[in-house]
Design a protein around this motif. Sequence first.
Motif, PDB file in Angstrom:
ATOM      1  N   CYS A  36       3.638 -10.052   9.172  1.00  0.00           N
ATOM      2  CA  CYS A  36       4.907  -9.809   8.477  1.00  0.00           C
ATOM      3  C   CYS A  36       4.710  -9.708   6.969  1.00  0.00           C
ATOM      4  O   CYS A  36       5.276  -8.821   6.317  1.00  0.00           O
ATOM      5  CB  CYS A  36       5.916 -10.899   8.817  1.00  0.00           C
ATOM      6  SG  CYS A  36       6.514 -10.825  10.512  1.00  0.00           S
ATOM      7  N   PHE A  37       3.899 -10.606   6.413  1.00  0.00           N
ATOM      8  CA  PHE A  37       3.648 -10.567   4.974  1.00  0.00           C
ATOM      9  C   PHE A  37       2.920  -9.278   4.602  1.00  0.00           C
ATOM     10  O   PHE A  37       3.257  -8.632   3.596  1.00  0.00           O
ATOM     11  CB  PHE A  37       2.832 -11.792   4.549  1.00  0.00           C
ATOM     12  CG  PHE A  37       2.734 -11.966   3.072  1.00  0.00           C
ATOM     13  CD1 PHE A  37       3.811 -12.428   2.346  1.00  0.00           C
ATOM     14  CD2 PHE A  37       1.567 -11.662   2.404  1.00  0.00           C
ATOM     15  CE1 PHE A  37       3.739 -12.585   0.968  1.00  0.00           C
ATOM     16  CE2 PHE A  37       1.473 -11.818   1.040  1.00  0.00           C
ATOM     17  CZ  PHE A  37       2.561 -12.273   0.317  1.00  0.00           C
ATOM     18  N   PHE A  38       1.963  -8.873   5.416  1.00  0.00           N
ATOM     19  CA  PHE A  38       1.242  -7.627   5.164  1.00  0.00           C
ATOM     20  C   PHE A  38       2.185  -6.435   5.215  1.00  0.00           C
ATOM     21  O   PHE A  38       2.115  -5.537   4.371  1.00  0.00           O
ATOM     22  CB  PHE A  38       0.113  -7.459   6.187  1.00  0.00           C
ATOM     23  CG  PHE A  38      -0.679  -6.212   5.990  1.00  0.00           C
ATOM     24  CD1 PHE A  38      -1.663  -6.152   5.020  1.00  0.00           C
ATOM     25  CD2 PHE A  38      -0.431  -5.090   6.762  1.00  0.00           C
ATOM     26  CE1 PHE A  38      -2.390  -4.985   4.826  1.00  0.00           C
ATOM     27  CE2 PHE A  38      -1.149  -3.928   6.581  1.00  0.00           C
ATOM     28  CZ  PHE A  38      -2.136  -3.874   5.609  1.00  0.00           C
ATOM     29  N   LEU A  39       3.089  -6.419   6.187  1.00  0.00           N
ATOM     30  CA  LEU A  39       4.052  -5.328   6.306  1.00  0.00           C
ATOM     31  C   LEU A  39       4.969  -5.265   5.089  1.00  0.00           C
ATOM     32  O   LEU A  39       5.197  -4.188   4.522  1.00  0.00           O
ATOM     33  CB  LEU A  39       4.880  -5.497   7.583  1.00  0.00           C
ATOM     34  CG  LEU A  39       5.924  -4.428   7.864  1.00  0.00           C
ATOM     35  CD1 LEU A  39       5.271  -3.078   8.093  1.00  0.00           C
ATOM     36  CD2 LEU A  39       6.754  -4.827   9.066  1.00  0.00           C
ATOM     37  N   VAL A  40       5.483  -6.414   4.671  1.00  0.00           N
ATOM     38  CA  VAL A  40       6.370  -6.453   3.501  1.00  0.00           C
ATOM     39  C   VAL A  40       5.629  -5.992   2.247  1.00  0.00           C
ATOM     40  O   VAL A  40       6.150  -5.189   1.463  1.00  0.00           O
ATOM     41  CB  VAL A  40       6.956  -7.873   3.314  1.00  0.00           C
ATOM     42  CG1 VAL A  40       7.623  -8.020   1.959  1.00  0.00           C
ATOM     43  CG2 VAL A  40       7.934  -8.188   4.426  1.00  0.00           C
ATOM     44  N   MET A  41       4.409  -6.470   2.053  1.00  0.00           N
ATOM     45  CA  MET A  41       3.630  -6.065   0.883  1.00  0.00           C
ATOM     46  C   MET A  41       3.287  -4.572   0.934  1.00  0.00           C
ATOM     47  O   MET A  41       3.296  -3.893  -0.101  1.00  0.00           O
ATOM     48  CB  MET A  41       2.346  -6.896   0.787  1.00  0.00           C
ATOM     49  CG  MET A  41       2.583  -8.343   0.438  1.00  0.00           C
ATOM     50  SD  MET A  41       3.188  -8.565  -1.238  1.00  0.00           S
ATOM     51  CE  MET A  41       1.740  -8.151  -2.160  1.00  0.00           C
ATOM     52  N   SER A  42       3.006  -4.062   2.126  1.00  0.00           N
ATOM     53  CA  SER A  42       2.693  -2.634   2.258  1.00  0.00           C
ATOM     54  C   SER A  42       3.898  -1.765   1.916  1.00  0.00           C
ATOM     55  O   SER A  42       3.775  -0.764   1.200  1.00  0.00           O
ATOM     56  CB  SER A  42       2.236  -2.322   3.688  1.00  0.00           C
ATOM     57  OG  SER A  42       1.031  -2.973   3.963  1.00  0.00           O
ATOM     58  N   ILE A  43       5.055  -2.144   2.422  1.00  0.00           N
ATOM     59  CA  ILE A  43       6.264  -1.378   2.121  1.00  0.00           C
ATOM     60  C   ILE A  43       6.597  -1.468   0.630  1.00  0.00           C
ATOM     61  O   ILE A  43       6.895  -0.456  -0.013  1.00  0.00           O
ATOM     62  CB  ILE A  43       7.444  -1.871   2.979  1.00  0.00           C
ATOM     63  CG1 ILE A  43       7.205  -1.507   4.445  1.00  0.00           C
ATOM     64  CG2 ILE A  43       8.774  -1.304   2.489  1.00  0.00           C
ATOM     65  CD1 ILE A  43       8.165  -2.149   5.409  1.00  0.00           C
ATOM     66  N   GLY A  44       6.534  -2.669   0.081  1.00  0.00           N
ATOM     67  CA  GLY A  44       6.797  -2.827  -1.354  1.00  0.00           C
ATOM     68  C   GLY A  44       5.820  -2.036  -2.204  1.00  0.00           C
ATOM     69  O   GLY A  44       6.214  -1.377  -3.176  1.00  0.00           O
ATOM     70  N   GLY A  45       4.555  -2.064  -1.855  1.00  0.00           N
ATOM     71  CA  GLY A  45       3.551  -1.307  -2.606  1.00  0.00           C
ATOM     72  C   GLY A  45       3.746   0.185  -2.482  1.00  0.00           C
ATOM     73  O   GLY A  45       3.595   0.936  -3.452  1.00  0.00           O
ATOM     74  N   ARG A  46       4.094   0.635  -1.284  1.00  0.00           N
ATOM     75  CA  ARG A  46       4.324   2.068  -1.083  1.00  0.00           C
ATOM     76  C   ARG A  46       5.518   2.549  -1.892  1.00  0.00           C
ATOM     77  O   ARG A  46       5.477   3.607  -2.508  1.00  0.00           O
ATOM     78  CB  ARG A  46       4.547   2.338   0.402  1.00  0.00           C
ATOM     79  CG  ARG A  46       4.838   3.769   0.737  1.00  0.00           C
ATOM     80  CD  ARG A  46       3.623   4.664   0.420  1.00  0.00           C
ATOM     81  NE  ARG A  46       4.005   6.045   0.494  1.00  0.00           N
ATOM     82  CZ  ARG A  46       3.962   6.888  -0.541  1.00  0.00           C
ATOM     83  NH1 ARG A  46       3.526   6.484  -1.717  1.00  0.00           N
ATOM     84  NH2 ARG A  46       4.324   8.130  -0.401  1.00  0.00           N
ATOM     85  N   TRP A  47       6.607   1.781  -1.872  1.00  0.00           N
ATOM     86  CA  TRP A  47       7.789   2.172  -2.650  1.00  0.00           C
ATOM     87  C   TRP A  47       7.510   2.112  -4.144  1.00  0.00           C
ATOM     88  O   TRP A  47       7.976   2.954  -4.904  1.00  0.00           O
ATOM     89  CB  TRP A  47       8.980   1.305  -2.288  1.00  0.00           C
ATOM     90  CG  TRP A  47       9.536   1.591  -0.935  1.00  0.00           C
ATOM     91  CD1 TRP A  47       9.195   2.624  -0.114  1.00  0.00           C
ATOM     92  CD2 TRP A  47      10.531   0.848  -0.245  1.00  0.00           C
ATOM     93  NE1 TRP A  47       9.923   2.549   1.042  1.00  0.00           N
ATOM     94  CE2 TRP A  47      10.754   1.484   0.993  1.00  0.00           C
ATOM     95  CE3 TRP A  47      11.252  -0.294  -0.552  1.00  0.00           C
ATOM     96  CZ2 TRP A  47      11.671   1.001   1.914  1.00  0.00           C
ATOM     97  CZ3 TRP A  47      12.173  -0.774   0.366  1.00  0.00           C
ATOM     98  CH2 TRP A  47      12.379  -0.120   1.586  1.00  0.00           C
ATOM     99  N   PHE A  48       6.739   1.108  -4.579  1.00  0.00           N
ATOM    100  CA  PHE A  48       6.354   1.006  -5.979  1.00  0.00           C
ATOM    101  C   PHE A  48       5.601   2.261  -6.414  1.00  0.00           C
ATOM    102  O   PHE A  48       5.935   2.880  -7.420  1.00  0.00           O
ATOM    103  CB  PHE A  48       5.495  -0.246  -6.181  1.00  0.00           C
ATOM    104  CG  PHE A  48       4.867  -0.350  -7.532  1.00  0.00           C
ATOM    105  CD1 PHE A  48       5.590  -0.842  -8.602  1.00  0.00           C
ATOM    106  CD2 PHE A  48       3.558   0.036  -7.748  1.00  0.00           C
ATOM    107  CE1 PHE A  48       5.021  -0.942  -9.862  1.00  0.00           C
ATOM    108  CE2 PHE A  48       2.982  -0.057  -8.990  1.00  0.00           C
ATOM    109  CZ  PHE A  48       3.714  -0.550 -10.053  1.00  0.00           C
TER     110      PHE A  48
END
Length: 64
Positions: A36-48
Amino acid sequence: MLLFLVGCGILVVAAINLPNLGRWGDQHGNVLVFLCFFLVMSIGGRWFWAGIDALWGAVRNKEA
């Protein structure tokens, strides 16, 4: 611009919650918390980075 701000917000919230990962891992399982943490960080990084790319494209088109 919106994706950049939302991505930054997600990454900041994730960084603030880093100390909670151990407790969450004990409660819910380490693998689930990591995924879950990896997914959240991946989405946040992609949007960034999508926001950065859009801003960079706007700046480059304005200069030309």
